[in-house]
Write a protein that holds these residues in place. Structure first.
Motif, PDB file in Angstrom:
ATOM      1  N   GLU A   1       0.928   6.879  -6.811  1.00  0.00           N
ATOM      2  CA  GLU A   1       1.970   6.091  -6.700  1.00  0.00           C
ATOM      3  C   GLU A   1       3.275   6.720  -7.144  1.00  0.00           C
ATOM      4  O   GLU A   1       4.509   6.304  -6.068  1.00  0.00           O
ATOM      5  CB  GLU A   1       1.882   4.325  -7.241  1.00  0.00           C
ATOM      6  CG  GLU A   1       2.409   3.737  -6.674  1.00  0.00           C
ATOM      7  CD  GLU A   1       2.537   2.003  -7.626  1.00  0.00           C
ATOM      8  OE1 GLU A   1       2.362   1.009  -7.386  1.00  0.00           O
ATOM      9  OE2 GLU A   1       2.006   2.702  -8.884  1.00  0.00           O
TER      10      GLU A   1
ATOM     11  N   TYR B   1      -2.148  -9.137  -3.266  1.00  0.00           N
ATOM     12  CA  TYR B   1      -2.502  -8.547  -2.385  1.00  0.00           C
ATOM     13  C   TYR B   1      -3.357  -9.886  -1.638  1.00  0.00           C
ATOM     14  O   TYR B   1      -4.151 -10.686  -2.099  1.00  0.00           O
ATOM     15  CB  TYR B   1      -3.144  -7.079  -2.422  1.00  0.00           C
ATOM     16  CG  TYR B   1      -4.693  -7.607  -3.329  1.00  0.00           C
ATOM     17  CD1 TYR B   1      -5.601  -7.515  -3.523  1.00  0.00           C
ATOM     18  CD2 TYR B   1      -3.935  -7.115  -5.260  1.00  0.00           C
ATOM     19  CE1 TYR B   1      -6.341  -7.696  -4.002  1.00  0.00           C
ATOM     20  CE2 TYR B   1      -4.789  -7.342  -6.314  1.00  0.00           C
ATOM     21  CZ  TYR B   1      -6.240  -6.805  -5.561  1.00  0.00           C
ATOM     22  OH  TYR B   1      -7.006  -7.762  -6.508  1.00  0.00           O
TER      23      TYR B   1
ATOM     24  N   SER C   1      -0.684  -3.391  14.679  1.00  0.00           N
ATOM     25  CA  SER C   1      -1.087  -2.087  13.519  1.00  0.00           C
ATOM     26  C   SER C   1      -1.511  -1.264  13.469  1.00  0.00           C
ATOM     27  O   SER C   1      -3.116  -2.033  14.343  1.00  0.00           O
ATOM     28  CB  SER C   1      -0.977  -3.599  11.652  1.00  0.00           C
ATOM     29  OG  SER C   1      -1.922  -2.698  11.420  1.00  0.00           O
TER      30      SER C   1
ATOM     31  N   ALA D   1      -3.889   0.123  12.020  1.00  0.00           N
ATOM     32  CA  ALA D   1      -5.693   0.181  11.052  1.00  0.00           C
ATOM     33  C   ALA D   1      -4.992  -1.602  11.352  1.00  0.00           C
ATOM     34  O   ALA D   1      -6.844  -1.559  10.590  1.00  0.00           O
ATOM     35  CB  ALA D   1      -4.643   0.080   9.188  1.00  0.00           C
TER      36      ALA D   1
ATOM     37  N   THR E   1      -4.287  -4.487  11.102  1.00  0.00           N
ATOM     38  CA  THR E   1      -4.426  -5.101   9.641  1.00  0.00           C
ATOM     39  C   THR E   1      -5.263  -6.853   9.781  1.00  0.00           C
ATOM     40  O   THR E   1      -4.316  -7.234  10.435  1.00  0.00           O
ATOM     41  CB  THR E   1      -2.977  -5.276   8.737  1.00  0.00           C
ATOM     42  OG1 THR E   1      -3.278  -3.741   8.543  1.00  0.00           O
ATOM     43  CG2 THR E   1      -3.194  -5.413   7.889  1.00  0.00           C
TER      44      THR E   1
ATOM     45  N   ARG F   1      -0.761  -6.273   2.074  1.00  0.00           N
ATOM     46  CA  ARG F   1      -1.860  -5.742   2.260  1.00  0.00           C
ATOM     47  C   ARG F   1      -2.202  -5.473   0.639  1.00  0.00           C
ATOM     48  O   ARG F   1      -0.879  -5.292  -0.218  1.00  0.00           O
ATOM     49  CB  ARG F   1      -1.589  -4.287   2.430  1.00  0.00           C
ATOM     50  CG  ARG F   1      -1.582  -3.633   3.976  1.00  0.00           C
ATOM     51  CD  ARG F   1      -1.008  -2.541   4.771  1.00  0.00           C
ATOM     52  NE  ARG F   1      -0.993  -2.119   5.932  1.00  0.00           N
ATOM     53  CZ  ARG F   1      -1.143  -1.444   6.297  1.00  0.00           C
ATOM     54  NH1 ARG F   1      -0.902  -0.320   6.296  1.00  0.00           N
ATOM     55  NH2 ARG F   1      -0.813  -1.551   7.669  1.00  0.00           N
ATOM     56  N   ASP F   2      -3.469  -4.822   0.097  1.00  0.00           N
ATOM     57  CA  ASP F   2      -4.627  -4.788   1.233  1.00  0.00           C
ATOM     58  C   ASP F   2      -5.722  -5.710   0.574  1.00  0.00           C
ATOM     59  O   ASP F   2      -5.099  -7.207  -0.067  1.00  0.00           O
ATOM     60  CB  ASP F   2      -5.319  -3.415   1.025  1.00  0.00           C
ATOM     61  CG  ASP F   2      -5.866  -2.848  -0.115  1.00  0.00           C
ATOM     62  OD1 ASP F   2      -5.592  -3.595  -0.931  1.00  0.00           O
ATOM     63  OD2 ASP F   2      -6.381  -1.421  -0.528  1.00  0.00           O
TER      64      ASP F   2
ATOM     65  N   LEU G   1      -0.581  -0.450  -4.347  1.00  0.00           N
ATOM     66  CA  LEU G   1      -0.866   0.502  -2.792  1.00  0.00           C
ATOM     67  C   LEU G   1      -0.148   1.888  -3.144  1.00  0.00           C
ATOM     68  O   LEU G   1       1.237   1.618  -3.186  1.00  0.00           O
ATOM     69  CB  LEU G   1      -0.392  -0.880  -1.912  1.00  0.00           C
ATOM     70  CG  LEU G   1      -0.088  -0.686  -0.504  1.00  0.00           C
ATOM     71  CD1 LEU G   1      -2.377  -1.130  -0.131  1.00  0.00           C
ATOM     72  CD2 LEU G   1       0.529  -1.291   0.340  1.00  0.00           C
TER      73      LEU G   1
ATOM     74  N   ASP H   1       1.794   5.899   1.016  1.00  0.00           N
ATOM     75  CA  ASP H   1       1.464   6.017   2.819  1.00  0.00           C
ATOM     76  C   ASP H   1       1.570   5.017   2.922  1.00  0.00           C
ATOM     77  O   ASP H   1       1.533   5.057   4.838  1.00  0.00           O
ATOM     78  CB  ASP H   1       0.637   7.090   2.796  1.00  0.00           C
ATOM     79  CG  ASP H   1      -0.955   7.008   1.956  1.00  0.00           C
ATOM     80  OD1 ASP H   1      -1.189   5.974   1.627  1.00  0.00           O
ATOM     81  OD2 ASP H   1      -1.796   8.119   1.749  1.00  0.00           O
ATOM     82  N   GLN H   2       1.516   3.952   2.350  1.00  0.00           N
ATOM     83  CA  GLN H   2       0.608   2.449   3.118  1.00  0.00           C
ATOM     84  C   GLN H   2       2.677   1.626   2.849  1.00  0.00           C
ATOM     85  O   GLN H   2       2.303   0.279   3.899  1.00  0.00           O
ATOM     86  CB  GLN H   2      -0.492   1.701   2.551  1.00  0.00           C
ATOM     87  CG  GLN H   2      -1.593   2.898   3.156  1.00  0.00           C
ATOM     88  CD  GLN H   2      -2.752   1.356   2.941  1.00  0.00           C
ATOM     89  OE1 GLN H   2      -2.449  -0.047   2.832  1.00  0.00           O
ATOM     90  NE2 GLN H   2      -3.809   2.038   1.945  1.00  0.00           N
TER      91      GLN H   2
ATOM     92  N   GLY I   1       3.970   1.005   6.956  1.00  0.00           N
ATOM     93  CA  GLY I   1       2.511   0.615   8.129  1.00  0.00           C
ATOM     94  C   GLY I   1       2.764  -0.801   7.693  1.00  0.00           C
ATOM     95  O   GLY I   1       2.962  -1.808   8.573  1.00  0.00           O
ATOM     96  N   ALA I   2       3.002  -1.085   6.309  1.00  0.00           N
ATOM     97  CA  ALA I   2       2.734  -2.558   5.573  1.00  0.00           C
ATOM     98  C   ALA I   2       4.142  -3.475   6.043  1.00  0.00           C
ATOM     99  O   ALA I   2       3.936  -4.276   6.358  1.00  0.00           O
ATOM    100  CB  ALA I   2       2.764  -2.508   4.729  1.00  0.00           C
TER     101      ALA I   2
END
Length: 434
Positions: A98, A312, A349, A351, A353, A390-391, A399, A402-403, A406-407
């Motif tokens: 992280e 989360y 998203s 993903a 989400t 997330r998540d 987390l 790389d998220q 997107g979040a």
């Protein structure tokens, strides 16, 4: 356009600055984070787990318990025969990963490289200073006071045409120190408001011309710094416990005046607990400063929207948290808006989400002295939410970097819709102003 270029160029130096290199990953080497299913067997599961030594991550124990298990307990846990899945096989490695994603490329206009990594506390301050300089005629650095250890609880006040004085939108991030994802999400939303306005985006222009934004990305600076230097999973502030207690910290989100100490399930009076509510309501310097700002805005411009950003679980929670069977008169419009927000996040998203929504106490768990209850009941906010980012349990508090983007992107898409729904005409059936 000149402001936009300045804003981006000021951020270039930050990207090449200090990236968090966690000094506290090693103590968690070999630790596992496990999600244990409870359901109808909660009592039996708790009895079995009582034989072990572990840290509990979550409070939603009616469905599952997320636990952080030291290496010497793994064998004993496996012998219990519980239904579980592994979130982190080696928490130390996850913390190290992280903190080690490099991001040294120069940032160009529209480049999102800041959101590729988690960052040092001082660089977060510099980022907001850069935002303000790039929008200097329509923003100001604000402070809601100082933390227990003397750090400034900084923020940014943004406004549109006609100057200051519109109804307030308030965002609070990083209330709980270990919830790192909340900081860049709030920063991304701040940046989109500024660049959208300076770039002539019609919707963003309308939003900033209608509301003043008060954005505080790190409510708990002492705790946040502590997670970067000492203990990654620290939650509370860093205030010493009362009397002879050797424990530190109060939970800032159990310390607000409204509903404080009103339900034994909603917080703890044990100074060593992660949900320690304090000796009295608002006895943390962080909360006193935040509440002063809330009451000032209530008495001057009024509060249209309040969001307390957490992680989360992927929830959108409205009051009340302190009583799981008490529902506010505004619940209908809050739920309708939350439904639209949830749908927008999912649709935007990659993903897909999914966010669960509803009143906090009934949807998740009981919380006393929590910010959304207070800012609604005392601060008079028209809309008041906790958003748990997330998540849902693959990574929890750790987390992966790389998220981050997107979040952040999915929350910005959601905020554009939510902010467009705030006018009463939407709830009268006339639809949102899009």
């Amino acid at each position: 356009m000149m402001n936009f270029v300045l804003l981006s160029s000021l951020a270039i130096s930050l990207v090449a600055g200090a990236i968090v290199r966690s000094p506290n990953a090693e103590p968690y080497d070999g630790y596992q984070v496990l999600r244990v299913k409870t359901g109808h067997h909660l009592k039996a599961v708790k009895e079995k787990l009582s034989t072990l030594s572990f840290e509990k991550w979550n409070h939603d124990i009616d469905r599952y318990i997320d636990i952080c298990l030291p290496p010497d307990q793994v064998g004993a846990f496996e012998a219990l025969g519980l239904d579980y899945h592994t979130m982190h096989e080696n928490l130390g490695q996850s913390i190290d990963s992280e903190s080690r994603k490099d991001c040294f490329s120069k940032r160009q206009n529209g480049d999102n490289s800041w959101y590729d990594s988690y960052h040092d506390y001082n660089d977060h301050i510099k980022l907001f200073e850069g935002f303000q300089k790039g929008f200097s005629n329509q923003s100001e650095i604000i402070s809601s006071g100082t933390s227990y250890e003397g750090r400034d609880i900084y923020g940014l006040h943004l406004w549109g045409a006609g100057g200051k004085g519109k109804p307030a939108v308030i965002y609070h991030g990083t209330v709980h120190a270990r919830e790192w994802i909340t900081t860049p999400v709030v920063e991304y939303i701040t940046e989109q408001l500024i660049t959208g306005y300076t770039g002539g985006d019609a919707l963003v222009t309308s939003l900033l011309d209608s509301y003043d934004f008060y954005i505080i990305p790190i409510v708990n600076p002492d705790g946040f710094v502590y997670t970067q230097t000492n203990e990654r999973l620290w939650r509370k502030n860093r205030q010493p416990g009362p009397g002879n207690s050797t424990c530190f910290g109060r939970d800032i989100n159990r310390n607000w005046e409204f509903g404080w100490n009103s339900n034994p399930r909603g917080a703890s009076n044990d100074p060593c607990s992660e949900t320690y509510q304090g000796e009295a309501a608002s006895d943390t310097p962080e909360n006193k400063g935040l509440d002063t700002l809330v009451r000032k805005l209530r008495d001057t411009v009024g509060i249209k929207l309040y969001i307390d950003w957490h992680s989360y679980g992927q929830y959108i929670l409205s009051p009340y948290g302190y009583n799981e069977t008490l529902y506010a008169p505004e619940l209908g419009k809050w739920t309708k808006a939350a439904s639209m927000l949830s749908q927008t996040i999912r649709d935007s998203s990659d993903a897909k989400t999914t966010f669960t929504f509803g009143p906090s106490g009934a949807t998740l768990y009981t919380t006393t002295g929590a910010a959304p209850d207070h800012v609604y009941s005392i601060g008079g906010a028209d809309f008041s939410y906790t958003i748990e980012l997330r998540d849902t349990g693959n990574f929890g508090f750790i987390l992966p970097p790389d998220q981050i983007l997107g979040a952040a992107k999915e929350q910005w898409e959601g905020q554009k819709v939510l902010l467009s729904l705030l006018e009463e005409k939407f709830f009268d059936g006339q639809g949102p102003a899009m």
